[in-house]
Design a protein around this motif. Structure first.
Motif, PDB file in Angstrom:
ATOM      1  N   ALA A  80      20.842  52.450  36.497  1.00  0.00           N
ATOM      2  CA  ALA A  80      21.824  52.666  37.559  1.00  0.00           C
ATOM      3  C   ALA A  80      22.479  51.329  37.876  1.00  0.00           C
ATOM      4  CB  ALA A  80      21.173  53.259  38.805  1.00  0.00           C
ATOM      5  N   VAL A  81      23.750  51.378  38.245  1.00  0.00           N
ATOM      6  CA  VAL A  81      24.534  50.172  38.540  1.00  0.00           C
ATOM      7  C   VAL A  81      25.218  50.371  39.887  1.00  0.00           C
ATOM      8  CG1 VAL A  81      26.402  48.659  37.772  1.00  0.00           C
ATOM      9  CG2 VAL A  81      24.950  49.822  36.068  1.00  0.00           C
ATOM     10  N   LEU A  82      25.104  49.374  40.764  1.00  0.00           N
ATOM     11  CA  LEU A  82      25.803  49.405  42.051  1.00  0.00           C
ATOM     12  C   LEU A  82      26.736  48.204  42.130  1.00  0.00           C
ATOM     13  CD1 LEU A  82      26.349  50.400  44.940  1.00  0.00           C
ATOM     14  CD2 LEU A  82      24.353  49.065  45.674  1.00  0.00           C
ATOM     15  N   GLU A  83      28.036  48.468  42.162  1.00  0.00           N
ATOM     16  CA  GLU A  83      29.041  47.420  42.330  1.00  0.00           C
ATOM     17  C   GLU A  83      29.539  47.440  43.770  1.00  0.00           C
ATOM     18  OE1 GLU A  83      32.245  47.892  39.556  1.00  0.00           O
ATOM     19  OE2 GLU A  83      30.922  48.651  37.977  1.00  0.00           O
ATOM     20  N   THR A  84      29.690  46.261  44.373  1.00  0.00           N
ATOM     21  CA  THR A  84      30.245  46.144  45.719  1.00  0.00           C
ATOM     22  C   THR A  84      31.491  45.282  45.658  1.00  0.00           C
ATOM     23  OG1 THR A  84      28.012  46.265  46.656  1.00  0.00           O
ATOM     24  CG2 THR A  84      29.769  45.476  48.108  1.00  0.00           C
ATOM     25  N   TRP A  85      32.600  45.842  46.180  1.00  0.00           N
ATOM     26  CA  TRP A  85      33.895  45.167  46.148  1.00  0.00           C
ATOM     27  C   TRP A  85      34.406  44.962  47.559  1.00  0.00           C
ATOM     28  CZ3 TRP A  85      35.784  43.327  41.597  1.00  0.00           C
ATOM     29  CH2 TRP A  85      35.116  43.755  40.435  1.00  0.00           C
ATOM     30  N   ARG A  86      35.120  43.868  47.773  1.00  0.00           N
ATOM     31  CA  ARG A  86      35.543  43.453  49.107  1.00  0.00           C
ATOM     32  C   ARG A  86      36.379  44.523  49.803  1.00  0.00           C
ATOM     33  NH1 ARG A  86      38.622  38.920  47.882  1.00  0.00           N
ATOM     34  NH2 ARG A  86      40.365  40.365  47.614  1.00  0.00           N
ATOM     35  N   ASP A  87      37.278  45.156  49.071  1.00  0.00           N
ATOM     36  CA  ASP A  87      38.172  46.145  49.674  1.00  0.00           C
ATOM     37  C   ASP A  87      38.783  46.991  48.562  1.00  0.00           C
ATOM     38  OD1 ASP A  87      40.102  44.439  48.525  1.00  0.00           O
ATOM     39  OD2 ASP A  87      40.457  43.399  50.425  1.00  0.00           O
ATOM     40  N   GLN A  88      39.659  47.910  48.955  1.00  0.00           N
ATOM     41  CA  GLN A  88      40.259  48.815  47.982  1.00  0.00           C
ATOM     42  C   GLN A  88      41.083  48.060  46.945  1.00  0.00           C
ATOM     43  OE1 GLN A  88      40.053  52.502  48.096  1.00  0.00           O
ATOM     44  NE2 GLN A  88      40.668  52.053  45.989  1.00  0.00           N
ATOM     45  N   ALA A  89      41.810  47.030  47.386  1.00  0.00           N
ATOM     46  CA  ALA A  89      42.640  46.278  46.448  1.00  0.00           C
ATOM     47  C   ALA A  89      41.794  45.601  45.370  1.00  0.00           C
ATOM     48  CB  ALA A  89      43.476  45.244  47.199  1.00  0.00           C
ATOM     49  N   ALA A  90      40.671  45.021  45.776  1.00  0.00           N
ATOM     50  CA  ALA A  90      39.791  44.384  44.799  1.00  0.00           C
ATOM     51  C   ALA A  90      39.189  45.416  43.856  1.00  0.00           C
ATOM     52  CB  ALA A  90      38.687  43.612  45.523  1.00  0.00           C
ATOM     53  N   PHE A  91      38.817  46.557  44.421  1.00  0.00           N
ATOM     54  CA  PHE A  91      38.245  47.638  43.622  1.00  0.00           C
ATOM     55  C   PHE A  91      39.256  48.116  42.573  1.00  0.00           C
ATOM     56  CE2 PHE A  91      37.351  52.152  42.879  1.00  0.00           C
ATOM     57  CZ  PHE A  91      35.991  52.135  42.623  1.00  0.00           C
TER      58      PHE A  91
END
Length: 229
Positions: A80-91
């Motif tokens: 399993a992989v969990l990615e965390t991005w600062r906001d929608q634009a970064a995502f």
């Protein structure tokens, strides 16, 4: 070094805590991607190495808060992989080259395609530090319920109560960005004994009893170990 979750929550709340103000949801809320992939059991090490390279590539990209990798216990090759991005634009701005390189590496050894789903937070809290020389047990659970139910309230109550347990290090609940009746729960426990104790608590049992009539399938809970850097 602070955990990804602790850093994310601290950065979001710092301006409000310093000013003694209430802590509203930040306007630029973090976005998450939860992915699953399975390789041949004999190729689990190769799969883990490919995912580690993917993590390193993503974490060099602007707006990436962190990437966590998990290997399912007792089932070699299940990840399993969990990615965390600062906001929608970064995502939205993720470099597709990293995913393409991952899929090329997994191609000869995978037995399932890479299943990725986008999430926002339902409830997060700063993670607690694990004691030295202990092996944390992680649980990643997918909760799929009928629309417009009490599931968000049940999950919030479970998270609040579980965070008070002495063996709990983290309890996060994510909600699908487009299908609001799909949730992913990410738990971290000091060790397997702490997880076993949690399962028998009154609040965990009450949650399962209340959730069961709302779901269309058995609760999908899987136990993992974190893949070290």
């Amino acid at each position: 070094m602070p955990s990804t979750r602790a850093l994310l929550v601290a950065l979001a709340l710092m301006p409000y805590l310093a000013a003694g103000q209430p802590t509203p949801t930040p306007a630029a809320a973090p976005l998450f991607a939860v992915g699953y992939v399975e390789t041949l059991a004999a190729q689990a090490d190769a799969g883990s190495a490919a995912l580690a390279r993917y993590r390193a590539a993503l974490e060099r990209q602007p707006g990436c808060v962190g990437v966590e990798l998990f290997a399912q216990t007792g089932r070699p090759g299940h990840f399993a992989v969990l990615e965390t991005w600062r906001d929608q634009a970064a995502f939205d701005g993720r470099d597709a080259a990293a995913k393409r390189q991952l899929m090329e590496a997994l191609g000869p050894i995978r037995v399932s395609d890479y299943d990725e789903r986008p999430y926002k937070s339902l409830t997060l809290a700063p993670a607690k530090n694990a004691a030295p020389n202990t092996r944390s047990a992680f649980v990643v659970a997918h909760v799929d319920v009928a629309p417009n139910t009490a599931a968000p309230m049940l999950l919030q109550q479970l998270a609040d109560a579980s965070r008070q347990e002495p063996g709990n290090l983290r309890f996060d609940v994510l909600q699908h960005t487009m299908r609001g009746n799909h949730f992913t729960v990410i738990e971290q426990w000091r060790d397997q004994n702490a997880l076993d104790a949690h399962v028998g608590t009154p609040h965990a049992r009450a949650y399962r009893d209340a959730l069961q009539p709302l779901t269309g399938s058995p609760l999908d809970e899987r136990v993992y170990l974190g893949i070290a850097r």
